[in-house]
Write a protein that holds these residues in place. Structure first.
Motif, PDB file in Angstrom:
ATOM      1  N   ASP A  21       0.907  -1.163   0.046  1.00 16.41           N
ATOM      2  CA  ASP A  21      -0.150   0.003   0.014  1.00 16.41           C
ATOM      3  C   ASP A  21       0.802   1.226  -0.063  1.00 16.41           C
ATOM      4  O   ASP A  21       0.484   2.533   0.040  1.00 16.41           O
ATOM      5  N   ARG A  22       2.181   1.175   0.040  1.00 16.18           N
ATOM      6  CA  ARG A  22       3.231   2.339   0.089  1.00 16.18           C
ATOM      7  C   ARG A  22       2.909   3.164  -1.187  1.00 16.18           C
ATOM      8  O   ARG A  22       2.768   2.859  -2.162  1.00 16.18           O
ATOM      9  N   VAL A  23       2.946   4.330  -0.943  1.00 17.34           N
ATOM     10  CA  VAL A  23       2.932   5.350  -2.133  1.00 17.34           C
ATOM     11  C   VAL A  23       4.440   6.001  -2.318  1.00 17.34           C
ATOM     12  O   VAL A  23       4.998   6.491  -1.090  1.00 17.34           O
ATOM     13  N   VAL A  24       5.052   6.004  -3.299  1.00 16.62           N
ATOM     14  CA  VAL A  24       6.378   6.510  -3.471  1.00 16.62           C
ATOM     15  C   VAL A  24       6.477   7.467  -4.662  1.00 16.62           C
ATOM     16  O   VAL A  24       5.531   7.247  -5.630  1.00 16.62           O
ATOM     17  N   HIS A  25       7.346   8.264  -4.606  1.00 14.02           N
ATOM     18  CA  HIS A  25       7.531   9.275  -5.860  1.00 14.02           C
ATOM     19  C   HIS A  25       6.285   9.883  -6.211  1.00 14.02           C
ATOM     20  O   HIS A  25       5.642   9.244  -7.111  1.00 14.02           O
ATOM     21  N   ASP A  26       5.956  10.907  -5.960  1.00 13.30           N
ATOM     22  CA  ASP A  26       4.905  12.027  -6.464  1.00 13.30           C
ATOM     23  C   ASP A  26       3.548  11.227  -6.267  1.00 13.30           C
ATOM     24  O   ASP A  26       2.833  11.388  -7.450  1.00 13.30           O
ATOM     25  N   GLY A  27       3.289  10.306  -5.232  1.00 13.20           N
ATOM     26  CA  GLY A  27       1.899   9.804  -5.014  1.00 13.20           C
ATOM     27  C   GLY A  27       1.760   8.518  -6.035  1.00 13.20           C
ATOM     28  O   GLY A  27       0.452   8.062  -6.000  1.00 13.20           O
ATOM     29  N   LYS A  28       2.768   8.254  -6.434  1.00 16.61           N
ATOM     30  CA  LYS A  28       2.744   6.879  -7.241  1.00 16.61           C
ATOM     31  C   LYS A  28       2.520   5.574  -6.160  1.00 16.61           C
ATOM     32  O   LYS A  28       3.475   5.565  -5.440  1.00 16.61           O
ATOM     33  N   LYS A  29       1.410   4.725  -6.328  1.00 20.73           N
ATOM     34  CA  LYS A  29       1.578   3.394  -5.462  1.00 20.73           C
ATOM     35  C   LYS A  29       2.781   2.456  -6.013  1.00 20.73           C
ATOM     36  O   LYS A  29       2.884   2.144  -7.257  1.00 20.73           O
ATOM     37  N   ILE A  30       3.430   1.863  -4.838  1.00 19.70           N
ATOM     38  CA  ILE A  30       4.364   0.863  -5.587  1.00 19.70           C
ATOM     39  C   ILE A  30       4.009  -0.205  -6.378  1.00 19.70           C
ATOM     40  O   ILE A  30       2.951  -0.905  -6.028  1.00 19.70           O
ATOM     41  N   VAL A  31       4.793  -0.616  -7.258  1.00 17.56           N
ATOM     42  CA  VAL A  31       4.660  -1.674  -7.991  1.00 17.56           C
ATOM     43  C   VAL A  31       5.738  -2.599  -7.740  1.00 17.56           C
ATOM     44  O   VAL A  31       6.886  -2.511  -8.193  1.00 17.56           O
ATOM     45  N   TYR A  32       5.754  -3.566  -6.880  1.00 20.26           N
ATOM     46  CA  TYR A  32       6.772  -4.245  -6.011  1.00 20.26           C
ATOM     47  C   TYR A  32       7.224  -5.614  -6.947  1.00 20.26           C
ATOM     48  O   TYR A  32       6.245  -6.604  -7.027  1.00 20.26           O
ATOM     49  N   LEU A  33       8.285  -5.548  -8.039  1.00 28.02           N
ATOM     50  CA  LEU A  33       8.536  -6.478  -8.773  1.00 28.02           C
ATOM     51  C   LEU A  33       9.918  -7.223  -8.447  1.00 28.02           C
ATOM     52  O   LEU A  33      10.689  -7.225  -9.462  1.00 28.02           O
ATOM     53  N   ASP A  34      10.253  -7.523  -7.241  1.00 27.30           N
ATOM     54  CA  ASP A  34      11.446  -7.815  -6.824  1.00 27.30           C
ATOM     55  C   ASP A  34      11.408  -8.949  -5.784  1.00 27.30           C
ATOM     56  O   ASP A  34      12.173  -9.086  -4.834  1.00 27.30           O
ATOM     57  N   SER A  35      10.398  -9.582  -5.901  1.00 29.40           N
ATOM     58  CA  SER A  35      10.302 -11.013  -4.904  1.00 29.40           C
ATOM     59  C   SER A  35      11.165 -11.894  -4.976  1.00 29.40           C
ATOM     60  O   SER A  35      11.367 -12.783  -3.955  1.00 29.40           O
ATOM     61  N   ALA A  36      11.968 -12.117  -5.992  1.00 29.57           N
ATOM     62  CA  ALA A  36      13.181 -12.946  -6.154  1.00 29.57           C
ATOM     63  C   ALA A  36      14.260 -12.773  -5.453  1.00 29.57           C
ATOM     64  O   ALA A  36      14.917 -13.426  -4.948  1.00 29.57           O
ATOM     65  N   ALA A  37      14.297 -11.429  -4.968  1.00 26.17           N
ATOM     66  CA  ALA A  37      15.338 -10.983  -4.201  1.00 26.17           C
ATOM     67  C   ALA A  37      14.963 -11.167  -2.536  1.00 26.17           C
ATOM     68  O   ALA A  37      15.576 -11.578  -1.844  1.00 26.17           O
ATOM     69  N   THR A  38      13.730 -10.746  -2.430  1.00 23.61           N
ATOM     70  CA  THR A  38      13.035 -10.726  -1.150  1.00 23.61           C
ATOM     71  C   THR A  38      11.615 -10.576  -1.236  1.00 23.61           C
ATOM     72  O   THR A  38      11.312  -9.558  -1.920  1.00 23.61           O
ATOM     73  N   SER A  39      10.736 -11.408  -0.721  1.00 19.29           N
ATOM     74  CA  SER A  39       9.167 -11.025  -0.827  1.00 19.29           C
ATOM     75  C   SER A  39       8.905 -10.453   0.124  1.00 19.29           C
ATOM     76  O   SER A  39       9.818  -9.768   1.215  1.00 19.29           O
ATOM     77  N   GLN A  40       7.664  -9.689   0.249  1.00 20.70           N
ATOM     78  CA  GLN A  40       7.074  -8.998   1.328  1.00 20.70           C
ATOM     79  C   GLN A  40       6.340  -9.667   2.149  1.00 20.70           C
ATOM     80  O   GLN A  40       6.499 -10.986   1.986  1.00 20.70           O
ATOM     81  N   LYS A  41       6.250  -9.181   3.496  1.00 20.39           N
ATOM     82  CA  LYS A  41       5.803 -10.148   4.642  1.00 20.39           C
ATOM     83  C   LYS A  41       4.466  -9.654   4.914  1.00 20.39           C
ATOM     84  O   LYS A  41       3.829  -8.792   5.308  1.00 20.39           O
TER      85      LYS A  41
END
Length: 418
Positions: A21-41
């Motif tokens: 649900d995090r918002v980053v960079h000018d109100g943009k909602k994060i698109v997390y595409l790095d789960s191979a490095a570490t997943s969210q919890k």
């Protein structure tokens, strides 16, 4: 909204993951595409960690008071959960480490110090593959340098698969151990375990499998794999950092020497000598990662409730869609299999002559989180003549809309660099 067959209810699942649900960079909602490095919890894991520290925090195994006994029950309960999750014949075959790297180093060092018939020495050979994560290359290089054993490896085909054409020449009567990844973290390739294991068994070699990119994404059945050791890590499968697993066959764990010495792994100690506790404690010296193990147990509960078959089906649909969409991007080259067949949910690519670090930085400005670099698999980059790649990786919470956002972001990258 794009509808694909086999998708999970990601709208419900994503509510469990606060960071999404995090918002980053000018109100943009994060698109997390790095789960191979570490997943969210998920909250369920975070709540388990908080409950442990707030209500049950004590050292394990030796305390006789209530809180210590509760901590021990939670820690050992996590071992039971992991054993069931991977279909281990015995809970005592599950060793907790700090990550998969430590698990693989543990195997390499055990074999370097072992007596016959397991000992690796100057008359023996070790076989790995060119697609390995550095964690499954460097420990074997160190063992080879220390013992004089010859290190050999499978090469790669142009389409990102293992080249098994010379398997009989690589795995010979001199081979002591064959260690390979089940799923490549850079290429996404799912390797033909049965073929490699069968050949290793024919010559009496031990088999070690790095399942770090498999355990979070598919059913992991150590008995079906027929390997001797299987390593994976918690932080890629919804658990905290600082917890990994090594599964090993009981008879091997009984015969092989410990790698680390200290408290808890002993049976008796005198100033002249020591005897060792049975596995798994034999390989868990000192205070273990207690809270992290509890978190791993909660992650196993979470994933099991959803169902690993369902997660695998979801990711296959997302990956198939992503491979198709990415191939629509001009000048984009996927490094690895270009179909969803026998591939995992990590897709690495290069975009024309734009450096991957530049790609990643511009995508970040759009709120899109990808990984750039060689992904601790530099030999793969050398094989394909590239300095690095951009990698997008998906998980149970990933959506087709996020794939579309990535494709739109890459078009923005192309326009930015003209």
């Amino acid at each position: 909204m794009t509808q694909l067959p086999g998708l999970l209810d990601t709208e419900a699942i994503r509510k469990d993951f606060p960071l999404l649900d995090r918002v980053v960079h000018d109100g943009k909602k994060i698109v997390y595409l790095d789960s191979a490095a570490t997943s969210q919890k998920p909250r369920q894991v975070l709540d388990a960690l908080n409950a442990y520290y707030e209500r049950h925090n004590a050292n394990v195994h030796r305390g006789v008071y209530t809180v210590a006994e509760e901590a021990t029950a939670l820690y050992e309960g996590a071992r039971d959960k992991v054993a069931a999750f991977i279909n281990a014949p015995s809970r005592d075959e599950v060793i907790f480490t700090k990550n998969a790297s430590e698990s693989l180093n543990l195997v390499a060092n055990m074999l370097g110090w072992a007596d016959e018939p397991y000992r690796v020495d100057h008359e023996t050979e070790i076989v790995i593959t060119e697609m390995e994560h550095h964690s499954n290359i460097v420990p074997w290089q160190l063992l080879s340098q220390r013992t004089g054993a010859k290190l050999k490896w499978f090469g790669l085909t142009d389409d990102g698969r293992l080249d098994l054409s010379n398997i009989d020449e690589l795995i010979t009567e001199k081979t002591k151990v064959v260690s390979f990844t089940l799923v490549s973290n850079l290429l996404g390739t799912v390797n033909p375990v049965e073929t490699i294991v069968r050949r290793a068994q024919e010559v009496g070699a031990l088999v070690c499998i790095d399942a770090s990119q498999a355990a979070p994404h598919m059913v992991l059945d150590v008995q079906a794999l027929q390997a001797d050791f299987v390593a994976f890590t918690g932080h890629k499968m919804c658990a905290p950092t600082g917890i990994g697993v090594l599964w090993g066959r009981q008879e091997l764990l009984e015969d092989l020497p410990p790698f680390l010495g200290g408290g808890e792994m002993i049976e008796t100690v005198s100033m002249h000598s020591s005897t060792y506790a049975p596995a798994p404690h034999k390989f868990e010296a000192g205070t273990p990662p207690i809270a992290q193990a509890v978190g791993l147990g909660a992650a196993v509960d979470y994933l099991s409730a959803i169902g690993m078959e369902n997660i695998q089906r979801h990711e296959h649909a997302i990956t198939e869609y992503a491979v198709k969409r990415l191939q629509e991007v001009p000048d984009l080259r996927i490094i690895g299999p270009t179909t969803a067949e026998d591939r995992g949910a990590a897709i690495s690519f290069v975009l024309g002559d734009i450096h991957p670090h530049d790609v990643g930085q511009v995508l970040d400005e759009e709120g899109i989180a990808v990984r750039v670099g060689h992904h601790c698999a530099r030999p793969v980059c050398l094989r394909y003549g590239i300095p690095a790649t951009t990698r997008a990786s998906f998980y149970l919470y990933s959506t087709p809309a996020e794939v579309d956002a990535l494709v739109a972001g890459l078009e923005h990258v192309r326009n930015f660099f003209g």
